[in-house]
Design a protein around this motif. Structure first.
Motif: not given
Length: 294
Positions: A215, A232, A234-236, A245-246, A262, A266
């Motif tokens: 992050q 991706v 996971s994460g956004n 996004k995921s 981030v 991610t």
């Protein structure tokens, strides 16, 4: 830059050239007819899915996002691993449990390219209209003399579409190569960024790696010579004023650079596609194969 999201991407079911139990979410596609044509897709595979021993004249990278998948009897590719299935290498397919696979299919180093899903579907329709049939990965037809013929289904469609005998490249590896990123030490690739690089998989530069981006990190991505695909897991965050996004997938042209901002930790899979600008010296291909089935 192209960005797509899994929930709104093109979806399709199983193809008649293989048994059912599989469905596709097509994320990113290349250019039909080019040696670096490709498709990046998510596959939902059920335990009933199977395919006989076969091989291809293109490359595959299989990422097991969820569940396991068997590539030979009692030889599973486990969740979390990355598999390289190079052109010319034989393997089988069998679902073990419900599986989610991230699949890259792309032209191999031989330059034969990759036949698109559209070309495959059109070829199947044309061969079926001629009176042939597709069952369990085999195309069967009766010739003018009443003789029965069997051929690997994909090979039959490829030869129909391209009007020549499919000559399989000599494989670089006798078996699929399975990488386990969990067994690799990540290396720092920038502030808040950890990289696990599986390396260059062939002489045209096909490559895959994972990136963990913390992050708040700002991550520069892109390659001067190779098209780059990002998935991706996971994460956004955001990239070039677009939210990711995921389940998002991003395509960059060779030489194109972007910066990922981030917002939430991610996890990315990064693919660099083969590059064909340099001419290859001739390599001895294997003899043509008819892959006859009993």
């Amino acid at each position: 830059m192209i960005i797509v999201h899994a929930e709104t991407a093109e979806k399709r079911g199983s193809s008649p050239h293989r048994p059912g139990g599989i469905s596709f979410i097509s994320l990113l596609k290349g250019e039909e007819g080019s040696p670096d044509n490709f498709e990046l897709a998510l596959l939902d595979i059920g335990p009933e899915y199977h395919a006989p021993r076969h091989r291809h004249n293109f490359d595959q990278i299989r990422v097991m996002l969820g569940g396991d998948f068997e590539w030979a009897p009692d030889r599973p590719q486990r969740q979390g691993t990355i598999g390289y299935f190079c052109e010319g290498t034989y393997y089988t397919q069998r679902g073990i449990n419900q599986n989610l696979t991230l699949l890259l299919q792309c032209g191999g180093a031989s330059g034969e390219g990759y036949m698109s899903a559209r070309q495959l579907a059109d070829g199947i329709a044309a061969l079926t209209a001629r009176g042939g049939s597709f069952t369990d990965g085999v195309y069967t037809w009766i010739d003018a003399d009443g003789k029965k013929h069997n051929r690997d289904a994909y090979q039959a469609v490829w030869e129909f579409n391209f009007k020549r005998t499919l000559v399989y490249p000599r494989p670089r590896f006798e078996l699929p190569v399975i990488f386990d990123p969990a067994g690799m030490a990540g290396l720092t690739a920038g502030p808040g960024v950890t990289e696990k690089d599986m390396g260059r998989l062939n002489e045209r530069g096909l490559a895959v790696k994972t990136l963990f981006c913390a992050q708040g990190a700002g991550v520069a991505l892109g390659n001067e010579r190779h098209k780059t695909l990002l998935y991706v897991d996971s994460g956004n965050g955001s990239v070039a004023s677009h939210a990711y996004k995921s389940g998002s997938a991003i395509q960059l042209a060779a030489g194109e650079k972007i910066r990922l901002s981030v917002e939430e930790n991610t996890q990315l899979y990064v693919f660099e596609l083969p590059e064909f600008s340099r001419q290859a010296a001739s390599a001895a291909p294997q003899a043509p194969s008819r892959d006859q089935a009993a």
